[in-house]
Design a protein around this motif. Sequence first.
Motif, PDB file in Angstrom:
ATOM      1  N   UNK A 102       0.823  -1.205   0.000  1.00 56.02           N
ATOM      2  CA  UNK A 102       0.000   0.000   0.000  1.00 56.02           C
ATOM      3  C   UNK A 102       0.863   1.263   0.000  1.00 56.02           C
ATOM      4  N   UNK A 103       1.995   1.208   0.662  1.00 57.72           N
ATOM      5  CA  UNK A 103       2.878   2.372   0.698  1.00 57.72           C
ATOM      6  C   UNK A 103       3.631   2.544  -0.612  1.00 57.72           C
ATOM      7  N   UNK A 104       3.871   1.467  -1.324  1.00 55.74           N
ATOM      8  CA  UNK A 104       4.613   1.556  -2.583  1.00 55.74           C
ATOM      9  C   UNK A 104       3.769   2.122  -3.719  1.00 55.74           C
ATOM     10  N   UNK A 105       2.449   1.897  -3.695  1.00 55.55           N
ATOM     11  CA  UNK A 105       1.596   2.350  -4.795  1.00 55.55           C
ATOM     12  C   UNK A 105       1.629   3.877  -4.940  1.00 55.55           C
ATOM     13  N   UNK A 106       1.471   4.663  -3.860  1.00 55.94           N
ATOM     14  CA  UNK A 106       1.596   6.123  -4.025  1.00 55.94           C
ATOM     15  C   UNK A 106       2.979   6.537  -4.519  1.00 55.94           C
ATOM     16  N   UNK A 107       4.031   5.799  -4.110  1.00 56.19           N
ATOM     17  CA  UNK A 107       5.377   6.116  -4.591  1.00 56.19           C
ATOM     18  C   UNK A 107       5.446   5.913  -6.098  1.00 56.19           C
ATOM     19  N   UNK A 108       4.853   4.824  -6.592  1.00 57.60           N
ATOM     20  CA  UNK A 108       4.833   4.560  -8.034  1.00 57.60           C
ATOM     21  C   UNK A 108       4.124   5.678  -8.780  1.00 57.60           C
ATOM     22  N   UNK A 109       3.007   6.141  -8.248  1.00 57.48           N
ATOM     23  CA  UNK A 109       2.272   7.232  -8.886  1.00 57.48           C
ATOM     24  C   UNK A 109       3.112   8.506  -8.909  1.00 57.48           C
ATOM     25  N   UNK A 110       3.803   8.788  -7.803  1.00 58.28           N
ATOM     26  CA  UNK A 110       4.659   9.977  -7.739  1.00 58.28           C
ATOM     27  C   UNK A 110       5.818   9.869  -8.731  1.00 58.28           C
ATOM     28  N   UNK A 280      -3.520   4.348 -16.034  1.00 64.02           N
ATOM     29  CA  UNK A 280      -3.565   2.964 -15.550  1.00 64.02           C
ATOM     30  C   UNK A 280      -2.959   2.860 -14.149  1.00 64.02           C
ATOM     31  N   UNK A 281      -1.910   3.623 -13.878  1.00 64.94           N
ATOM     32  CA  UNK A 281      -1.312   3.618 -12.545  1.00 64.94           C
ATOM     33  C   UNK A 281      -2.294   4.166 -11.513  1.00 64.94           C
ATOM     34  N   UNK A 282      -3.025   5.215 -11.883  1.00 65.41           N
ATOM     35  CA  UNK A 282      -4.040   5.776 -10.986  1.00 65.41           C
ATOM     36  C   UNK A 282      -5.159   4.763 -10.747  1.00 65.41           C
ATOM     37  N   UNK A 283      -5.570   4.044 -11.798  1.00 63.38           N
ATOM     38  CA  UNK A 283      -6.589   3.000 -11.643  1.00 63.38           C
ATOM     39  C   UNK A 283      -6.105   1.905 -10.695  1.00 63.38           C
ATOM     40  N   UNK A 284      -4.824   1.528 -10.824  1.00 68.82           N
ATOM     41  CA  UNK A 284      -4.252   0.529  -9.917  1.00 68.82           C
ATOM     42  C   UNK A 284      -4.271   1.027  -8.484  1.00 68.82           C
ATOM     43  N   UNK A 285      -3.966   2.305  -8.303  1.00 70.32           N
ATOM     44  CA  UNK A 285      -3.999   2.907  -6.966  1.00 70.32           C
ATOM     45  C   UNK A 285      -5.399   2.807  -6.358  1.00 70.32           C
ATOM     46  N   UNK A 286      -6.414   3.174  -7.133  1.00 69.97           N
ATOM     47  CA  UNK A 286      -7.792   3.164  -6.635  1.00 69.97           C
ATOM     48  C   UNK A 286      -8.241   1.742  -6.301  1.00 69.97           C
ATOM     49  N   UNK A 287      -7.902   0.775  -7.176  1.00 70.37           N
ATOM     50  CA  UNK A 287      -8.354  -0.600  -6.976  1.00 70.37           C
ATOM     51  C   UNK A 287      -7.621  -1.304  -5.846  1.00 70.37           C
ATOM     52  N   UNK A 305      -9.194  -3.944 -17.156  1.00 71.15           N
ATOM     53  CA  UNK A 305      -7.784  -3.675 -17.430  1.00 71.15           C
ATOM     54  C   UNK A 305      -7.361  -4.295 -18.766  1.00 71.15           C
ATOM     55  N   UNK A 306      -7.772  -5.535 -19.007  1.00 74.62           N
ATOM     56  CA  UNK A 306      -7.433  -6.198 -20.271  1.00 74.62           C
ATOM     57  C   UNK A 306      -8.083  -5.469 -21.443  1.00 74.62           C
ATOM     58  N   UNK A 307      -9.328  -5.024 -21.260  1.00 70.17           N
ATOM     59  CA  UNK A 307     -10.009  -4.267 -22.314  1.00 70.17           C
ATOM     60  C   UNK A 307      -9.281  -2.956 -22.593  1.00 70.17           C
ATOM     61  N   UNK A 308      -8.784  -2.302 -21.545  1.00 64.31           N
ATOM     62  CA  UNK A 308      -8.027  -1.068 -21.727  1.00 64.31           C
ATOM     63  C   UNK A 308      -6.753  -1.329 -22.516  1.00 64.31           C
ATOM     64  N   UNK A 309      -6.125  -2.464 -22.248  1.00 66.65           N
ATOM     65  CA  UNK A 309      -4.907  -2.803 -22.993  1.00 66.65           C
ATOM     66  C   UNK A 309      -5.237  -3.044 -24.460  1.00 66.65           C
TER      67      UNK A 309
END
Length: 322
Positions: A102-110, A280-287, A305-309
Amino acid sequence: MLLSMIAVIGGFVLLAWSADRTVLGASATARNFGISPLVIGLTIVGFGTSAPEMLVSGMAAWDGNTGLSIGNALGSNITNIALVLGVTALVVPLTVQSDTVRREIPILLAVSLFAFVLMNDGYLGRLDGALLMGGLALMLVMVVSLGLKSRNGDPLEDEYTEEMPAAMTTGRAVFWLLFGIVVMLLASRLLVWGAVNIAQAFGVSDLVIGLTIVAIGTSMPELMATLMSARKNEHDLALGNIIGSNMFNLLGVLGLPGLIAPDAFLPEVIMRDFPWMIGLTLALFVMSFGFRGPGRISRIEGGLLVAAYGAYMVMLYFSAIS
């Protein structure tokens, strides 16, 4: 053309095998020196899954194909989130329990926004590359610090412990580490040669080849590892590997071409590819974050996600033929 396709396929196979050997040797060596499984997983394993992308990026930049390097970095991140996690969630819905993840996801977005700001001028220069590589060093320090603070009771610690290789002598571990690196260097050289030839034969840009063929191929090890982790109920490990790989891609894979071969790049990178990756990174954060409990990527969300790809691939196809 046939020889180029064989070179690309052979390069992918050798990259996957050599990356696995390199991670095996590095992990066993680190464990023999008393480093904890969580720290090994957050650093060595994350670096190992991105090593193919980094070497391909470095080789491409050395040959003057900076577009392929950039496409490989952004395309791998898009593929990891939309295709790898999407397919995995369709097979096994993912639940996130780890505070470390959970702490790594905001870092990835940043990190994603940081890379976007640096490259918003349409030029990937040596200063950009140095800042990105400096960010990689800082990210490693932060991730290890977060991991050490979360060791007690964090499910990710147990999952990494389960996945550690069997006991191995230090000499054998170092051999696999060095041998894997050598094979990766040769495989990445072979892959870049074949990919550039294919791009020239079809008259498409190196960027598009990097976003599609190269990105998909170098992301296949992540797909296999993520699926295996999810099927063994190691959901935090599955997601943690993707997050770590994406951060390495943005900081290391993008940083290398800036240092090796500074160059301008196509405007589509900023107008099309970065927005898709950040979205997609923001969507991953929310999910995955789990604001009211454990985060979860359901089968419905995996399908989205697959449909988005698929939509992104269609858009790339039409942009390539226009």
